[in-house]
Design an enzyme around this catalytic site. Structure first.
Site, PDB file in Angstrom:
ATOM      1  N   SER A 183      41.506  35.600  21.655  1.00 48.86           N
ATOM      2  CA  SER A 183      41.687  36.761  22.528  1.00 48.86           C
ATOM      3  C   SER A 183      42.350  36.445  23.863  1.00 48.86           C
ATOM      4  O   SER A 183      43.004  37.307  24.430  1.00 48.86           O
ATOM      5  CB  SER A 183      40.346  37.454  22.758  1.00 48.86           C
ATOM      6  N   HIS A 211      41.504  40.782  17.005  1.00 50.64           N
ATOM      7  CA  HIS A 211      42.882  40.993  17.487  1.00 50.64           C
ATOM      8  C   HIS A 211      43.910  40.900  16.371  1.00 50.64           C
ATOM      9  O   HIS A 211      45.109  40.904  16.633  1.00 50.64           O
ATOM     10  CB  HIS A 211      43.221  39.998  18.592  1.00 50.64           C
ATOM     11  N   LYS A 243      40.040  48.103  19.286  1.00 52.10           N
ATOM     12  CA  LYS A 243      41.328  47.568  19.732  1.00 52.10           C
ATOM     13  C   LYS A 243      42.455  48.301  18.993  1.00 52.10           C
ATOM     14  O   LYS A 243      42.685  49.461  19.281  1.00 52.10           O
ATOM     15  CB  LYS A 243      41.319  46.060  19.574  1.00 52.10           C
TER      16      LYS A 243
HETATM   17  C1  LIG Z   1      36.901  42.364  21.978  1.00 54.24           C
HETATM   18  C2  LIG Z   1      36.295  41.351  21.096  1.00 54.24           C
HETATM   19  C3  LIG Z   1      35.021  41.538  20.579  1.00 54.24           C
HETATM   20  C4  LIG Z   1      34.143  42.670  21.032  1.00 54.24           C
HETATM   21  O1  LIG Z   1      34.506  43.870  20.489  1.00 54.24           O
HETATM   22  P1  LIG Z   1      34.018  45.227  21.207  1.00 54.24           P
HETATM   23  O2  LIG Z   1      34.186  46.255  20.177  1.00 54.24           O
HETATM   24  O3  LIG Z   1      34.908  45.401  22.385  1.00 54.24           O
HETATM   25  O4  LIG Z   1      32.594  45.011  21.605  1.00 54.24           O
HETATM   26  C5  LIG Z   1      34.552  40.611  19.682  1.00 54.24           C
HETATM   27  N1  LIG Z   1      35.275  39.546  19.315  1.00 54.24           N
HETATM   28  C6  LIG Z   1      36.508  39.324  19.830  1.00 54.24           C
HETATM   29  C7  LIG Z   1      37.279  38.126  19.398  1.00 54.24           C
HETATM   30  C8  LIG Z   1      37.038  40.214  20.737  1.00 54.24           C
HETATM   31  O5  LIG Z   1      38.238  39.969  21.272  1.00 54.24           O
END
Ligand SMILES: *Cc1c(COP(=O)(O)O)cnc(C)c1O
Length: 390
Positions: A183, A211, A243
């Site tokens: 990330s 991602h 995302k």
């Molecule tokens: C953003 C993210 C999460 C968390 O997801 P949310 O739905 O925002 O709680 C978990 N793992 C990774 C690798 C992330 O980038």
């Protein structure tokens, strides 16, 4: 000393180290166009990679579900909160990811902290990549398992941890935890090699595709789809609906038995109210778009934008929409972010504890919603910045 005084000292310490954070809300947001502190800015920091967060179909589906079921779910899934949008979303995720079953959570964070302790206990071993997301680190800690960390993407060190785990705990479960796309660095894990190692040692792979979904793979199902190991090579897949999917929530998918164990053991699932049905409906609409020709077109647009940005900056290779510009000191990263904002771009400084101390950076993210000239403009701006720095 009073709590008030102690907290003031804590905050002072954060400020002195340039690690203090504060909320500065946006006043308006429409895809990549935002308004902040009275100024129009171009957003280069969201994870809304396909622009689906502003897609009318998501809002429409949410409204429809809201009219049918009301807003709040009223209870956890196991009590009386399980509604058709949750079931439909899970069927869709399982089909998309080519898995037997899926389970949704109220966030990706909740999915990670729910899944790992359900799968490993004090007698087991969890081996994590050094750069995995905080949610996976927290999940691993909650499990009480023996933890080992390998340097980022270092297969030799992963192998030596596996050898150690197998020798010391021959009968116990060994989980390897990593991410498709990291990330804060934007690079990928060597998934094929990790699957091969995992198989050699009889370990289990937990892969976070947060991602990667929507972005990678023929139908946007992630790195598992791209390297054609769908369902087979990765026992536990985790992801987020917040995302590229454009909604909110998280999921875990895999075989039916995995999902049944999570329903029975995941504390963040059992002891938490079901996500609002309208949010599940919006996530379902997001995934449906991702899987159609429209999704393919958006993904294509996104990758064109990624390649354009990389060409403009003369960097390579482009592995994801995440482009870190590593600056080092926290103060310098904050200053750079301020300069960028003056130029009309939102791309905040990322600091400890999100990344290591002294590895502060600007993290740019691209979206299908960016226009070619907007990316070129930012490229020119950064080019000038670099000249100033050099
Ligand atoms: C953003 C993210 C999460 C968390 O997801 P949310 O739905 O925002 O709680 C978990 N793992 C990774 C690798 C992330 O980038």
């Amino acid at each position: 000393m009073s709590l008030e005084r102690q907290l003031a000292i804590d905050l002072e310490k954060l400020r002195a180290e340039d690690l203090f954070r504060s909320l500065r809300p946006l006043q308006a947001k429409r895809d990549v166009h935002i308004r902040k502190e009275g100024r129009q800015l171009l957003n280069f920091s969201a994870n809304d990679y396909l622009g689906l967060a502003s897609h009318p179909k998501l809002l429409e589906s949410a409204l429809k579900a809201g009219q049918l079921y009301g807003f709040g779910s009223g209870a956890s899934r196991l009590i009386c909160g399980s509604l058709p949008p949750h079931e439909e979303l899970e069927v869709e995720i399982a089909s998309w990811k080519n898995c037997e079953a899926a389970l949704c959570f109220s966030s990706g964070y909740a999915a990670a902290i729910g899944a790992l302790p359900a799968l490993a206990g004090a007698e087991d071993v969890i081996i994590l990549d050094k750069l995995v997301h905080a949610s996976l680190v927290d999940g691993a800690r909650f499990s009480g398992a023996h933890l080992r960390v390998f340097p980022h993407n270092d297969l030799e060190r992963l192998r030596s941890h596996l050898i150690w785990a197998r020798k010391k705990f021959p009968r116990q479960r060994v989980l390897i935890v990593t991410e498709s796309v990291f990330s804060m660095d934007g690079d990928r894990c060597p998934l094929k090699e990790i699957i091969a190692l995992k198989n050699d040692f009889g370990a289990v792979l937990v892969l976070d595709e947060a991602h990667a979904i929507g972005v990678i793979g023929k139908t946007g199902a992630g790195l598992t789809e791209e390297i054609a190991c769908n369902g087979g090579g990765v026992e536990v897949q985790i992801g987020t609906l917040s995302k590229a999917v454009g909604a909110s929530g998280g999921y875990v998918c895999g075989n039916r038995n995995l999902i049944d164990v999570l329903i029975n053991r995941s504390r963040s699932f059992i002891f938490s109210t079901a996500p609002p049905p309208c949010i599940a409906a919006a996530a379902l609409a997001g995934i449906q778009i991702i899987r159609t020709a429209e999704g393919a077109r958006l993904r294509n647009q996104l990758w064109n934008n990624i390649h354009l940005f990389f060409r403009n900056l003369n960097i390579s290779p482009a592995e994801s929409p995440i482009v870190p510009w590593i600056i080092g000191s926290e103060a310098a990263a904050l200053e750079t972010a301020r300069c960028l904002e003056n130029e009309g771009y939102l791309a905040p400084a990322i600091r400890y504890p999100t990344v290591a101390k002294g590895r502060a950076r600007i993290r740019f993210t691209l979206s299908a919603a960016h226009m070619t000239d907007e990316i070129e403009q930012l490229g020119r701006c950064l080019f000038q910045f670099r000249h100033k720095v050099a």
